[in-house]
Structure formats: C-alpha cells, structure tokens
Design an enzyme around this catalytic site. Sequence first.
Site, short mmCIF file in Angstrom:
data_model
loop_
_atom_site.label_atom_id
_atom_site.label_comp_id
_atom_site.label_asym_id
_atom_site.label_seq_id
_atom_site.Cartn_x
_atom_site.Cartn_y
_atom_site.Cartn_z
N CYS A 133 2.88 12.06 0.33
CA CYS A 133 3.09 10.99 1.32
C CYS A 133 3.63 11.51 2.65
O CYS A 133 3.28 11.01 3.71
CB CYS A 133 3.98 9.89 0.76
SG CYS A 133 5.62 10.45 0.24
N ASP A 349 1.97 2.40 5.39
CA ASP A 349 2.37 2.95 4.09
C ASP A 349 1.24 3.79 3.51
O ASP A 349 0.13 3.30 3.32
CB ASP A 349 2.70 1.78 3.15
CG ASP A 349 3.40 2.23 1.87
OD1 ASP A 349 3.30 3.43 1.54
OD2 ASP A 349 4.02 1.39 1.21
N HIS A 351 1.12 5.01 0.48
CA HIS A 351 1.16 4.99 -0.98
C HIS A 351 0.09 4.10 -1.61
O HIS A 351 0.38 3.26 -2.46
CB HIS A 351 2.55 4.58 -1.47
CG HIS A 351 3.63 5.48 -0.98
ND1 HIS A 351 4.26 5.33 0.23
CD2 HIS A 351 4.20 6.56 -1.55
CE1 HIS A 351 5.17 6.27 0.39
NE2 HIS A 351 5.15 7.04 -0.68
#
Length: 464
Positions: A133, A349, A351
């Site tokens: 990430c 994000d 993820h």
Amino acid sequence: MNPSSSSVSLEGQPPDDELTEDWHFLTAEFNGTQQLEESREDEDAEEVEDRGRLRSKLVSAWNSVKYGWSLKQKSKFSRSSPVIMLGKSYELKDQGDREHFRRSFTTLLWLTYRRGFPPLSGGSLTTDSGWGCVLRTGQMLLAQGLLLHLMPPGWTWCASQRVSKDDSDLQVSSTGRGLYLKEEEEKKSRRHSLDSNLNRPMEATHRRVVTWFLDRPAAPFGIHMLVELGKSSGKKAGDWYGPSIAAHILRKAVAASADVPNLVVYVAQDCTIYLEDVKRLCERPPPQCWKSVIVLVPVRLGGQDLNPSYITCVKRLLTLQSCIGIIGGKPKHSLFFVGFQDDHLLHLDPHYCRPTVDTTKQNFPLESFHCKYPRKMSFSRMDPSCTIGFYAKGQKDFEAMCSAVNEVLTTSAEMYPMFIFVDGASQEEEESCRTSSNDITYIQRNAEHRHVVTSNSMDEFVLL
C-alpha cells in the site's frame, strides 16, 4: 467503494460492481473442440506453476491478516463547509462547484493492489495485496506530479462510458440524511462526447502516464521497478515499506527513467530542504533554465499519535496549489491524502485488490485507475509518519513554493516547524562535491547552519 448504505467491503476487496473470482488469474481462451496432448514434462511444469500460484495466494492472505483490514463504509460530506483539495476550494452547496469537485477528484490517478501480474523479482509473488500500500500511495503521489507536469492547468479526465443512473458520485449530508447528487443522463452523455473530442490529444498523454504505472517489469514506475529499486534499502517484495523509503525509491525511479527527462525528484534530508542541493539538481544549460521538480519531505509529526499542533499546518499545506498530496494513513495502512473538510482528511485508498489490466489491448480500460467515490478519515486517526509532496514547474514556481510553504510552517505550528529550508548544501553533497572530478564551484552553507549534522535519511522517519 460501493456508495450503498447497506453494503460494506473488506480491505483487499474491490467494489461490489468489480468483484471477480479471486481464484482465477488466467485469461487465455480455451477451445473446447481442440484436443491437447500434454507430455509428462508439461504436466510437471504446470504442477510447479500451480504450487507457485497457491503459495502466492497464501502469502497474500497472510499479509492481509498481518497488516490488518477494516470495514469500508461510505463517507458523507457537509454542504455547510467547503472541501479543500490540492490547493482548491469547493463549496458543495453550489451545483457548479459540486460538479467541478467531482470531476477534479475523479481525475486523480487511483492506483490500488493488483493480482495476477508477472512474478516479482526474487520470488513468486504475483500480487502486492496486504503489503504494497505504501508503494501504491507513492505511485499516486508521483502520478499527481506527472499530471501537473504534462497536462495543461485545469485539465480533467472524463470517462468515455456513460455513467449509470444508479451511480452516485458524491454523497452530501446537511441534516444527517443522505442526498445523492444525480445528473440528467442526456446532458452527461453529451458532455462526455464533447469532452472526448476536445481532449483527444490530452487523453493520449493521460493514457501514456497510466502505462508508466502498470504492473509489468518494463513500466518505469510500476510495482516491479519500485520493488527492484527498494533492494538497495534492504527491502524485498512482501516487506513493509515506510513513507521515507518510498520517497527515495520514487527519486531513483524518476532518475532512471528516460520518459520524463525534464523532471527531477528531490528528497529532503532530516526534515531539511537544502536550497543549493535543489539548485544543482534542477539547473540545466543554459543556467537560467530549470527542470521541473517534485520535492518530497519525509516527516514524523509526533509520537504514537499526530501532534495536534501540526493539524493546522497540514491543513494549510493542502491549501497550497504546489502541494501534490501526502503519503500517510494509519499504522501500516497507507492512504493518499489530497484534501480535507473540517476535521476530516480526504483520501484515496489503495486497499482494493483488482485483476491486472491487460495492456495488450490498444484501448485498455481506464476506469479502474480512477475513483468516483471520495472518502474521509478523521485527523485523529492519521499516522504521524508521512511524506509530503510538492511540485514546481520552474525556478520562479519553486521560489514561490518555498515562500508559501515557509510562511505556513512559521505561522501554523506552535512547536518546532515540521521541516525547514536552508540556504546552502547538505554535508553529504558538499563531501561528494569535494571528491568529484567536475570543475564546478559551489556555494557553501551559511555559517549558522554548519552545526547541522545529517544522518542517514533513509530512516523510516525523523522525530520532531
């Protein structure tokens, strides 16, 4: 990121409309009428490949558990407060500003976990789910700098496909009840068609930038290249990369690429930007010409939690047009911050694990590289270890950036500034210049800064 109030998704999972079977990575077509005769060697090779694929899945699952996941829920935006994003303010109570914000946010490149790409160097991992990430947020930070570098001011991306009337680009709440912003399909379709024709040259550049971040060994800023460059810092695929190491990896990647010769990346050392170092890096003949520069500043804004005195400073930095975002997030859960509303940070994000895009197609789909649904996170949840990014087109822009940033740093924080500017060069640069064979005269550091001792700037952070 499904906007439905009744649905949530786990990190590492794509939005509901993009869910695919996790256990199938092969895309080759099989002709059922064709008889395939495989030798024993082919069967053994296939068995080894299956074992490697299974191991990759297990490692990915373990990394997801190791680095944690959380439930994804929708974010609500207030109409009574402006949204600040990368130097621009948007009043959501105004329909024109809402649309401008929606398009500006959608234009940002969204780079997430991928699966099914060629194995990474030194192992059999074919996904970065659970551990990559920080590299993905680093990619997004660099991508924003590249878009500013290559695109005209104010350029926004518009999907060629019509948006379903069930899609909601932004959720605005004024009294606790959600109000979904929807537009007439006919107007949107006409606008998309017109924009597609007007922005055709820019769209080709946009598509080229996307290819630089694809998950293949040849991509200059892809996951394979970043992992390879991380080896010099003692990192390998599957390890945790801190924001500081990510900044140095991005610097090396841009320096090694021939795709953007007029752009350089400077990484601050020990929360200090040495102006002479930047000058040496950016100057090109004739002397009055400068390369564009991305300045990355790794910092740590407190101990276990973000120091409250720095929140105002972070906000004011995000109001600057030279700011291209912040790599941060929660511990070992990196996000890409691009703005804020009140006491909440606006972010992208990484993820979400998606299949690798097939780049053999001439017009491969771009939708998975852009996010339609902005999300927020409280400042109180932010990890104090982060890297802040800035972009300057030329020398005058760099000087204006230094002036604006320095004003924020000296007036916002009650404690020691987040980072500082120093006239002159770092000790490391001065030592390298003394041993260099180049016959160049350099400006020495000011006497009042000679006591500054730089340490290894590859550390995860510098505590203020």
